[in-house]
Design a protein around this motif. Sequence first.
Motif, PDB file in Angstrom:
ATOM      1  N   ILE A 402      10.443  -3.354  56.780  1.00 49.38           N
ATOM      2  CA  ILE A 402       9.443  -4.046  55.965  1.00 49.38           C
ATOM      3  C   ILE A 402       8.601  -3.050  55.172  1.00 49.38           C
ATOM      4  CG2 ILE A 402       7.354  -5.459  56.070  1.00 49.38           C
ATOM      5  CD1 ILE A 402       8.576  -6.991  58.370  1.00 49.38           C
ATOM      6  N   ILE A 403       8.203  -1.956  55.820  1.00 55.06           N
ATOM      7  CA  ILE A 403       7.355  -0.970  55.138  1.00 55.06           C
ATOM      8  C   ILE A 403       8.080  -0.335  53.956  1.00 55.06           C
ATOM      9  CG2 ILE A 403       6.302   1.307  55.420  1.00 55.06           C
ATOM     10  CD1 ILE A 403       5.345   0.452  58.143  1.00 55.06           C
ATOM     11  N   VAL A 404       9.394  -0.119  54.092  1.00 58.09           N
ATOM     12  CA  VAL A 404      10.166   0.456  52.988  1.00 58.09           C
ATOM     13  C   VAL A 404      10.107  -0.449  51.760  1.00 58.09           C
ATOM     14  CG1 VAL A 404      12.508   1.000  52.224  1.00 58.09           C
ATOM     15  CG2 VAL A 404      11.705   1.820  54.437  1.00 58.09           C
ATOM     16  N   LEU A 435       6.460   6.219  63.651  1.00 61.05           N
ATOM     17  CA  LEU A 435       6.636   6.099  62.201  1.00 61.05           C
ATOM     18  C   LEU A 435       5.513   6.804  61.450  1.00 61.05           C
ATOM     19  CD1 LEU A 435       7.717   2.344  61.931  1.00 61.05           C
ATOM     20  CD2 LEU A 435       9.189   4.358  61.829  1.00 61.05           C
ATOM     21  N   ILE A 436       4.414   7.087  62.144  1.00 62.00           N
ATOM     22  CA  ILE A 436       3.287   7.758  61.496  1.00 62.00           C
ATOM     23  C   ILE A 436       3.655   9.176  61.075  1.00 62.00           C
ATOM     24  CG2 ILE A 436       2.181   8.835  63.519  1.00 62.00           C
ATOM     25  CD1 ILE A 436      -0.489   7.711  62.463  1.00 62.00           C
ATOM     26  N   TYR A 437       4.664   9.755  61.753  1.00 61.41           N
ATOM     27  CA  TYR A 437       5.099  11.107  61.406  1.00 61.41           C
ATOM     28  C   TYR A 437       5.932  11.122  60.129  1.00 61.41           C
ATOM     29  CZ  TYR A 437       3.685  12.015  66.205  1.00 61.41           C
ATOM     30  OH  TYR A 437       2.966  12.108  67.371  1.00 61.41           O
ATOM     31  N   GLN A 438       6.320   9.946  59.650  1.00 63.24           N
ATOM     32  CA  GLN A 438       7.081   9.849  58.408  1.00 63.24           C
ATOM     33  C   GLN A 438       6.176   9.485  57.230  1.00 63.24           C
ATOM     34  OE1 GLN A 438      10.381   7.635  61.064  1.00 63.24           O
ATOM     35  NE2 GLN A 438      10.838   7.517  58.882  1.00 63.24           N
ATOM     36  N   LEU A 439       4.867   9.613  57.445  1.00 64.30           N
ATOM     37  CA  LEU A 439       3.890   9.310  56.401  1.00 64.30           C
ATOM     38  C   LEU A 439       3.117  10.563  56.028  1.00 64.30           C
ATOM     39  CD1 LEU A 439       2.364   6.017  57.873  1.00 64.30           C
ATOM     40  CD2 LEU A 439       4.049   6.176  56.045  1.00 64.30           C
ATOM     41  N   GLU A 440       2.718  10.631  54.784  1.00 68.47           N
ATOM     42  CA  GLU A 440       1.807  11.688  54.356  1.00 68.47           C
ATOM     43  C   GLU A 440       0.391  11.296  54.763  1.00 68.47           C
ATOM     44  OE1 GLU A 440       2.394  14.540  53.090  1.00 68.47           O
ATOM     45  OE2 GLU A 440       4.538  14.375  52.628  1.00 68.47           O
ATOM     46  N   GLY A 681       9.764  14.525  75.290  1.00 66.55           N
ATOM     47  CA  GLY A 681       8.588  13.685  75.116  1.00 66.55           C
ATOM     48  C   GLY A 681       8.864  12.409  74.350  1.00 66.55           C
ATOM     49  N   LEU A 682       7.834  11.580  74.288  1.00 59.84           N
ATOM     50  CA  LEU A 682       7.950  10.276  73.644  1.00 59.84           C
ATOM     51  C   LEU A 682       7.745  10.338  72.143  1.00 59.84           C
ATOM     52  CD1 LEU A 682       5.738   8.221  76.132  1.00 59.84           C
ATOM     53  CD2 LEU A 682       8.223   8.231  76.047  1.00 59.84           C
ATOM     54  N   PHE A 683       7.037  11.364  71.696  1.00 57.82           N
ATOM     55  CA  PHE A 683       6.530  11.339  70.334  1.00 57.82           C
ATOM     56  C   PHE A 683       7.260  12.342  69.448  1.00 57.82           C
ATOM     57  CE2 PHE A 683       3.160  10.366  73.391  1.00 57.82           C
ATOM     58  CZ  PHE A 683       2.860   9.068  73.013  1.00 57.82           C
ATOM     59  N   GLY A 684       7.349  11.981  68.181  1.00 57.93           N
ATOM     60  CA  GLY A 684       7.990  12.849  67.207  1.00 57.93           C
ATOM     61  C   GLY A 684       8.653  12.032  66.118  1.00 57.93           C
ATOM     62  N   LYS A 685       9.062  12.711  65.073  1.00 56.58           N
ATOM     63  CA  LYS A 685       9.682  12.040  63.930  1.00 56.58           C
ATOM     64  C   LYS A 685      11.045  11.492  64.331  1.00 56.58           C
ATOM     65  CE  LYS A 685       9.189  13.959  59.895  1.00 56.58           C
ATOM     66  NZ  LYS A 685       9.364  14.841  58.704  1.00 56.58           N
ATOM     67  N   MET A 690      10.959   9.608  54.386  1.00 54.62           N
ATOM     68  CA  MET A 690       9.517   9.403  54.300  1.00 54.62           C
ATOM     69  C   MET A 690       9.228   7.959  53.900  1.00 54.62           C
ATOM     70  SD  MET A 690       8.376  12.250  55.273  1.00 54.62           S
ATOM     71  CE  MET A 690       6.627  12.007  54.946  1.00 54.62           C
ATOM     72  N   LEU A 691       8.193   7.396  54.516  1.00 53.24           N
ATOM     73  CA  LEU A 691       7.837   6.003  54.259  1.00 53.24           C
ATOM     74  C   LEU A 691       6.711   5.860  53.242  1.00 53.24           C
ATOM     75  CD1 LEU A 691       7.921   4.617  57.909  1.00 53.24           C
ATOM     76  CD2 LEU A 691       9.712   4.537  56.190  1.00 53.24           C
ATOM     77  N   GLY A 692       6.018   6.915  52.958  1.00 55.82           N
ATOM     78  CA  GLY A 692       4.917   6.796  52.017  1.00 55.82           C
ATOM     79  C   GLY A 692       4.186   8.107  51.837  1.00 55.82           C
TER      80      GLY A 692
END
Length: 692
Positions: A402-404, A435-440, A681-685, A690-692
């Motif tokens: 949806i964000i794309v 997904l926050i890691y794919q944002l500027e 770990g749980l977190f990472g790209k 990139m989404l935005g």
Amino acid sequence: MAYSNTTSSVEKYPYPWEVNVQDFVPDKLSEAKCYHEWKRLMLDFIESQGLLGFVDGSTTEAASKRVSQAASWKNPTILYGDGSLLRSTKIPVCKCCSIQLQEGCGQDEETAKKLSSYLPLRIAAIEGDWDTTSKIIESEPDIVRAAITPHSETALFLAVKSSQRNHFVEKILKKMSPEDAGLANLWGMTALHRAASVGNVEAAKLLVNKNPNLPNVLDEYGTAPLNYAASIGSRESVVYLWEVTKEVKLKDGVAAELLRDLTRGEHYDIALTLLQRKPEWACMEPSVLNVLVEKCSSFRSGTSLNFWQSFIYSGVPAKSEHIANCHSGGGGNIEKPTNCCIFVPQIKNIRGKKLIHHHVLQLLKLLCVEIAKLNFSKVQSIFGPALLSATYAGIHEIVEEIIVLYPLGMDSRNLEDGTLFQYAIMWRRERVFNLIYQLEAGWRYITLLDKSRNNGLHLAGYLRPQQKLNLRDSVAGPVFQMQRELQWFKEVEKLAKPGDKDVRNTDRMTPAEVFTNSHQELVKEGEQWMKDTATSCTTVATLIAIFAAAVIILGRNSNNDGHPLLSKQKCFIVFGIFDTLALFSSMTSALMFLLILISRYASDDFLYALPKRLIIGFTTLFVSMLSTMVAFGAILHLLFGDDKGWFLIPIVALGSLPVTLFGTLHFPLLVQMIQSTYGRGLFGKQSDSMLG
């Protein structure tokens, strides 16, 4: 006052005069409008006397007996007259009475008489009694097309309601023309509609063979048999009717409901094919997207696989096959999907999951592309709620898709005015949060404040009851639940601005204070769990150490040089090595568990210190148990084996038992501890896009 509920020794059925019915049912059945209240009282009475089986048909006798008794009920005056029916007549309380009363009330006298004449056929059709039916048809051939119920249903219509009566369906269809098989009831439903609504595939095939046009017949609401099959989720029925249904024009509401039913039943391949033919259906409301956000297990992110399952999953193909061949997940293996999976159920099951994931992703992409073509307000009204629902469910595939297509979706707010990523933090949905890691400059979605002046770090500190339930589903044990909570807090802290740590919410609390206050109970549970585990394991480690120290002095020494007489034996060398290893590892394990017992149990200790000690303690305890079994087996073989090779077999078998049990019960926990503490770990790209 006591009433007798005994039956006559001569007659099989109990008679109404044996009990005083009027004490239980004071109202008389004088007219049809009072039937429902009379029925309620009468059923209560009949059930209290243990006679309900004579009404619902569970207490049965020969059909011929019933048919002969049915003639007594054809007089409407007896049925609906002065209400003394059950007190003054000797007609048995049976299923015939119930059917006649229910159908007779509200009917005119002529209709009631006509329906009464069809009672034997109705009973025979419901029971699948072809012998009785064939006799009735012989005397009256046209009765096969007669409407024998108040809803204008034929005997065929009644028979298809159960797969146990398919032999009846097959035989009665031979007496009917194709047009007779397509006769509809009051609501325009054919027998195929009814067969589809109960998932009776065999009956559906018999009906379609008789009249191939039946799948295309719509009822008065514009609903096809395929809709009925989809509404109950029967995969076999849906696949069959999909194959035999030609192009039919459905109303928008019916088409939308068909798509939603197919999606609810996880028939994504059929829904996808339908949307590819009719892309405009993707934009009908309520949107199918609202159903997809509830199907977490249909996406890869919602499917839990172990190491071997993940390995197989990555190897099996997700090539779509013809719908008729993949209704059970498809066949096939890594090289030849149509052969090997038949013989390997595990691979077939995993490939079925991968096919579902593949089809649901394709369906999602097509839906989102078509919805994105609508005007802005329409897009916002569909994508906005879907984004929040998908975030709550943790389906990152929907959020990302949806964000794309709708970048403004990242600014969606929940009821508390929190951002999409704050919502993901609140419900601990790490795949959506990643997904926050794919944002500027994704940090800006964390620093914003909601209505309670909570930023993302505050939300990472809260532990609400529903969050605790989700946490228990994903992580076993309070220690690792607490570790997971600390990992969340530390990760959000990395992304937050330095000043966010000092922001106070409407409760005048900083994020750290919120975390400490919310996790007090979990810390206590973790402390108790650690102490109980450490106490038990310390006892085991101590016993192993005592054994290792005791058996090291076994054997006599040489009088010449003082060396053990058995020192040149290979088994003695094996014994010495593993006995020493057992002693040192058990002592190390005991020390680690003692350190756990005397720990201070601060919140931060659950992140690395306590899990590290637990990992070392469990690992050394397992090594000590294994070494003890090897050392004990070696000394037994040395003393009693006498170079007999077969003696090793029972030693190995018995020695492997405790080690295997310990490994089976505790090794998964040990692996989870290592992955949780030292894994990636749980977190990472999750993607380089990139989404935005």
